[in-house]
Design an enzyme around this catalytic site. Structure first.
Site, PDB file in Angstrom:
ATOM      1  N   THR A 198      75.498   6.817  38.083  1.00 51.44           N
ATOM      2  CA  THR A 198      75.590   8.230  37.706  1.00 51.44           C
ATOM      3  C   THR A 198      77.044   8.668  37.816  1.00 51.44           C
ATOM      4  O   THR A 198      77.634   8.601  38.896  1.00 51.44           O
ATOM      5  CB  THR A 198      74.720   9.068  38.657  1.00 51.44           C
ATOM      6  OG1 THR A 198      73.412   8.516  38.633  1.00 51.44           O
ATOM      7  CG2 THR A 198      74.675  10.518  38.239  1.00 51.44           C
ATOM      8  N   LEU A 230      65.515   4.911  37.811  1.00 53.10           N
ATOM      9  CA  LEU A 230      64.570   4.182  38.668  1.00 53.10           C
ATOM     10  C   LEU A 230      64.358   4.893  40.000  1.00 53.10           C
ATOM     11  O   LEU A 230      65.319   5.321  40.638  1.00 53.10           O
ATOM     12  CB  LEU A 230      65.110   2.778  38.951  1.00 53.10           C
ATOM     13  CG  LEU A 230      65.581   1.970  37.743  1.00 53.10           C
ATOM     14  CD1 LEU A 230      66.153   0.625  38.201  1.00 53.10           C
ATOM     15  CD2 LEU A 230      64.449   1.769  36.755  1.00 53.10           C
ATOM     16  N   CYS A 233      69.696   9.880  45.805  1.00 58.84           N
ATOM     17  CA  CYS A 233      70.027  10.370  44.457  1.00 58.84           C
ATOM     18  C   CYS A 233      69.955  11.880  44.302  1.00 58.84           C
ATOM     19  O   CYS A 233      70.941  12.505  43.908  1.00 58.84           O
ATOM     20  CB  CYS A 233      69.102   9.724  43.432  1.00 58.84           C
ATOM     21  SG  CYS A 233      69.557   8.043  43.081  1.00 58.84           S
TER      22      CYS A 233
HETATM   23  C1  UDX Z   1      65.098   9.907  42.188  1.00 57.48           C
HETATM   24  C2  UDX Z   1      64.673  10.114  40.726  1.00 57.48           C
HETATM   25  O1  UDX Z   1      63.262  10.375  40.665  1.00 57.48           O
HETATM   26  C3  UDX Z   1      65.043   8.887  39.895  1.00 57.48           C
HETATM   27  O2  UDX Z   1      64.734   9.131  38.526  1.00 57.48           O
HETATM   28  C4  UDX Z   1      66.533   8.601  40.043  1.00 57.48           C
HETATM   29  O3  UDX Z   1      66.923   7.461  39.335  1.00 57.48           O
HETATM   30  C5  UDX Z   1      66.874   8.416  41.512  1.00 57.48           C
HETATM   31  O4  UDX Z   1      66.477   9.599  42.236  1.00 57.48           O
HETATM   32  P1  UDX Z   1      64.197   8.623  44.336  1.00 57.48           P
HETATM   33  O5  UDX Z   1      65.428   9.076  45.026  1.00 57.48           O
HETATM   34  O6  UDX Z   1      63.727   7.233  44.510  1.00 57.48           O
HETATM   35  O7  UDX Z   1      64.318   8.853  42.747  1.00 57.48           O
HETATM   36  O8  UDX Z   1      63.022   9.566  44.868  1.00 57.48           O
HETATM   37  P2  UDX Z   1      61.921  10.504  44.232  1.00 57.48           P
HETATM   38  O9  UDX Z   1      60.635   9.799  44.207  1.00 57.48           O
HETATM   39  O10 UDX Z   1      62.392  11.128  42.976  1.00 57.48           O
HETATM   40  O11 UDX Z   1      61.859  11.629  45.383  1.00 57.48           O
HETATM   41  C6  UDX Z   1      63.040  12.389  45.720  1.00 57.48           C
HETATM   42  C7  UDX Z   1      62.768  13.337  46.864  1.00 57.48           C
HETATM   43  O12 UDX Z   1      61.943  14.404  46.435  1.00 57.48           O
HETATM   44  C8  UDX Z   1      62.018  12.703  48.052  1.00 57.48           C
HETATM   45  O13 UDX Z   1      62.594  13.191  49.247  1.00 57.48           O
HETATM   46  C9  UDX Z   1      60.608  13.199  47.889  1.00 57.48           C
HETATM   47  O14 UDX Z   1      59.879  13.256  49.087  1.00 57.48           O
HETATM   48  C10 UDX Z   1      60.873  14.593  47.340  1.00 57.48           C
HETATM   49  N1  UDX Z   1      59.732  15.187  46.623  1.00 57.48           N
HETATM   50  C11 UDX Z   1      59.241  14.590  45.502  1.00 57.48           C
HETATM   51  C12 UDX Z   1      59.191  16.384  47.074  1.00 57.48           C
HETATM   52  O15 UDX Z   1      59.627  16.952  48.083  1.00 57.48           O
HETATM   53  N2  UDX Z   1      58.145  16.947  46.372  1.00 57.48           N
HETATM   54  C13 UDX Z   1      57.647  16.374  45.256  1.00 57.48           C
HETATM   55  O16 UDX Z   1      56.708  16.936  44.671  1.00 57.48           O
HETATM   56  C14 UDX Z   1      58.205  15.144  44.795  1.00 57.48           C
END
Ligand code: UDX
Length: 475
Positions: A138, A169, A275
């Site tokens: 990014t 991802l 991320c």
């Molecule tokens: C994220 C993006 O989804 C992905 O596309 C990008 O490439 C990298 O960043 P990731 O960091 O693996 O992926 O986590 P993700 O599953 O997106 O969750 C991010 C955060 O949001 C977590 O702390 C999760 O607990 C939180 N979350 C997610 C919430 O608090 N509520 C939700 O409804 C969904």
């Protein structure tokens, strides 16, 4: 993901298999390298950290990512994947070099691009024929253009161009996401020259081909929107607490609107990980650089910072002053399915509670945190032993199976704050526990009856009496 249960993924082939190089075997690079080999490419993967290189060559995966180990073993054996610490060896015969190195945030919030600049230069120096540098990391809009200028002195007469192809991802689901993308975004200038990058992937995958600045911005905007959605859900949850409404029901009702969607509307302890927090601050930094106010992104950040503050206040209201109080935390990983604790709400809460004088005991099924401000146990009941309050901060499925009566017996107090909504409220109450949550569970304050709209009726009807008829359509 277990690949045996995903035969469709194993059958996928690149539109045009080629020889390519992946620079950086971290979470993005190693996942990309093994998945690209699976698509039929010959992949040279470059990793300069000697320990990591040795581990990968021996088939050991240094990241917690389902499916990567199987694909690594398969393609080290098939010969389609080579791992080296020599960029020249990785780039030899390659038409594409994917840059998958880290872009950690600087103190200002914008990403540090030194590793990517270094990798781009090294790849350009090693190029023997037209090479496309594909930026997976990014990076702020304009970075691909800047990299192209940066590598110009290194490449001699060889043509080296730079394209943007951001990855989306999720940790813990990266292999699944790789093979089932919502879209492949390819940014090139001029847009007509995208074919080489587009054909790295199966022809049927949905794609967005655009200029490089737009492609770079897609990644920031997508992650910022996800952050905005989560922060909006947390704002609604706060309002639910103040009004005595149930956030789960409210957000379920909101998310069923196809224009909105239920994903990322889960209230909780705030978003974390490597991320989302980084990309929202990156979005703000990019906006600041061009004097754009980025009000939504800033608001998402501010609401997220308040999430931990709100949890500390909730625990304090439930158990009293925190000094000397023992609090058991269940969950240190930033989300279930990973051992990653970067920007983890659980760790953030542990730090905030410890700063307020609480004594912390914690459990996580996977994450081990040497710098924990408290003690970490292998068993959730041990982490709960003697605690006045237990707080669930990661939605690990194992916590759904907790024996709540045993939990109650281990605890000194009876307060359970389920910040991630994995526990059953009725079962908690039946076990003699006081259930608090984010927008759900026991309300902390008194909720006055909302009489505003009916005040005229309580004060007496207007002289003419109200007209009883259908109102205007829509809201
Ligand atoms: C994220 C993006 O989804 C992905 O596309 C990008 O490439 C990298 O960043 P990731 O960091 O693996 O992926 O986590 P993700 O599953 O997106 O969750 C991010 C955060 O949001 C977590 O702390 C999760 O607990 C939180 N979350 C997610 C919430 O608090 N509520 C939700 O409804 C969904």
């Amino acid at each position: 993901m277990s690949l045996e249960t995903d035969p469709a993924a194993l059958a996928l082939r690149a539109a045009r298999p080629t020889t390519l190089c992946v620079i950086g075997a971290g979470y993005v690079g190693l996942t990309a390298a093994v998945c690209l080999a699976q698509l039929g490419h010959r992949v040279g993967c470059v990793e300069t950290d000697p320990g990591r290189l040795r581990a990968i060559r021996a088939g050991h995966v240094p990241i917690e990512e389902p499916g990567v180990a199987e694909l690594l073993a398969a393609h080290l054996a098939s010969g389609r994947l080579r791992v080296t610490d020599d960029v020249a060896e990785g780039v030899a015969d390659a038409s594409v070099a994917m840059l998958c190195v880290g872009t950690p945030p600087t103190a200002r919030g914008d990403p540090d691009l030194r590793q990517i600049a270094h990798a781009a230069r090294a790849a350009a120096r090693a190029a023997t024929d037209h090479l496309v540098l594909v930026v997976k990391s990014t990076v702020p809009p304009g970075s691909c253009e800047a990299l192209e200028l940066l590598v110009a002195p290194e490449r001699g007469d060889v043509r080296v161009t730079v394209a943007s192809n951001p990855e989306f991802l999720r940790e813990g689901r990266a292999v699944f996401d790789f093979f089932h993308p919502d879209r492949v975004v390819v940014g090139v200038d001029p847009p007509g020259s995208a074919e080489l990058v587009v054909s790295l992937y199966p022809a049927a995958w949905p794609r967005v081909v655009c200029d490089r600045r737009s492609a770079e911005l897609v990644k920031y905007a997508a992650n910022t929107f996800l952050a905005v959605k989560i922060s909006f859900a947390n704002e609604v949850a706060g309002l639910c607490e103040a009004l005595g409404a149930d956030a789960d029901q409210v957000l379920h009702g909101v998310g069923l609107d196809a224009r909105i969607g239920a994903a990322f509307l889960g209230p909780g302890p705030g978003f974390g990980g490597s991320c989302l927090p980084k990309d929202v601050s990156g979005f703000v930094a990019v906006a600041e650089a061009v004097q754009h106010p980025a009000r939504m992104a800033r608001a998402a950040e501010a609401v997220n910072e308040d999430a931990i503050v709100g949890l500390v206040a909730k625990i304090e209201s439930a158990v009293g002053p925190l000094r000397g109080v023992r609090v058991g935390l269940l969950g240190l990983a930033f989300k279930a399915g990973t051992d990653d604790v970067r920007h983890s709400p659980g760790l953030g809460l542990a730090t905030a509670l410890a700063a307020a004088g609480a004594r912390i005991t914690a459990h996580d099924p996977l994450a081990v945190v040497p710098q924990m401000p408290g003690l970490q146990f292998d068993d959730p009941y041990e982490a709960a032993r003697g605690a006045e309050a237990v707080v669930v901060t990661t939605a690990w499925p194992a916590y759904r199976e907790l024996d709540l009566r045993r939990l109650r017996r281990e605890m000194a107090g009876s307060v359970v704050v389920d910040a991630v909504g994995v526990l059953d409220g009725a079962a908690l109450s039946a076990a003699g526990l006081e259930w608090y949550g984010v927008g759900r569970g026991r309300p902390l304050g008194f909720h006055p009856v909302v009489t505003g709209p009916l005040e005229w009726a309580l004060e007496g009807e207007p002289a003419s009496g109200p007209a009883i008829s259908g109102g205007p359509a829509g809201g």
